[in-house]
Design an enzyme around this catalytic site. Structure first.
Site, PDB file in Angstrom:
ATOM      1  N   SER A  35      34.972  46.107  40.362  1.00  0.00           N
ATOM      2  CA  SER A  35      35.778  46.023  39.138  1.00  0.00           C
ATOM      3  C   SER A  35      36.905  45.001  39.207  1.00  0.00           C
ATOM      4  O   SER A  35      37.447  44.614  38.175  1.00  0.00           O
ATOM      5  CB  SER A  35      36.366  47.391  38.798  1.00  0.00           C
ATOM      6  N   LYS A 104      43.678  48.357  39.980  1.00  0.00           N
ATOM      7  CA  LYS A 104      43.595  47.655  38.696  1.00  0.00           C
ATOM      8  C   LYS A 104      44.821  46.755  38.530  1.00  0.00           C
ATOM      9  O   LYS A 104      45.795  46.855  39.266  1.00  0.00           O
ATOM     10  CB  LYS A 104      43.534  48.635  37.525  1.00  0.00           C
TER      11      LYS A 104
END
Length: 236
Positions: A35, A104
């Protein structure tokens, strides 16, 4: 003091020092998924520093942070623990990278409104388009006409989405690999959803720290820095 006693004392001191460093200063993690590509690749080993968020310090737009699961964001494969007793012990004291967390990039901080996207496929924060080409991987599908392969949405089933203001104490985060990241935009309730109970926010209290360096594999060792892409964003 006999040699064996000195050895035991030194080992005990090293373990205590490792636990203190892990608890207060630096902790090792590994990247659990794709990701955050292209910058952080699955199974990369990273160091996360904690002092930046001491004494009232808060995550800033552009920071890459490690945080605990806000609730249902991690799959079963992401929360598995080491089965080797030695590895499990080393993980507990901070001498071996741990998992069970998410990595993230912070896109929105309290008060910010994040919007996807302008006519060039760029995210907007407080109405200001962001140039993320230096670190993010664009989408190649689902983009508005003329922006395929250049849009940094993503666009989850719609061509446009806009968040309410980020609540106090919360963050809006996204993976750099925009087409393959179950992040805040993935958990955002879009305008055409009438029974959505999901939440896109991550509590700042769940943040462990900021990624400071990649330490493995050897050929990728480097320090991480906050990009200047968000500098032009106005206050909310």
């Amino acid at each position: 003091m006999p040699l064996w006693q000195e050895t035991v004392l030194l080992l005990a001191g090293a373990l205590v020092l490792a636990i203190v460093i892990k608890a207060l200063f630096v902790q090792a993690f590994y990247i659990p998924s794709e990701s955050m590509e292209p910058g952080l690749v699955k199974n990369d080993r990273i160091l996360v520093e904690k002092p930046s968020y001491w004494l009232g310090g808060e995550p800033q737009r552009g920071d890459v942070v490690v945080f605990k699961d806000p609730g249902g964001w991690l799959g079963p494969e992401d929360v598995s623990e080491a089965t080797n007793p030695v590895t499990r012990l080393l993980t507990k004291v901070g001498l071996y990278p741990s998992g069970g967390h998410l990595v993230k990039r912070v896109i929105g901080t309290p008060g910010d409104v994040v919007e996807c996207c302008d006519d060039q496929g760029r995210l907007m924060v407080n109405g200001k388009p962001i140039d993320e080409s230096a670190y993010a991987r664009p989408n190649d599908v689902g983009c508005a006409p003329g922006t395929a392969g250049k849009c940094f949405g993503p666009m989850p089933g719609v061509k446009h989405w806009k968040t309410p203001p980020v609540p106090k104490g919360m963050l809006f985060v996204m993976g750099d690999n925009r087409a393959h990241s179950a992040d805040s935009s993935y958990h955002l309730c879009t305008a055409n959803e009438t029974d959505c109970t999901d939440s896109p926010w991550v509590s700042a209290g769940l943040v462990v720290g900021k990624v400071m360096a990649v330490v493995w594999p050897a050929g990728k060792v480097r320090f991480e820095h906050r990009p200047d892409s968000f500098d032009p964003v106005p206050a909310p």
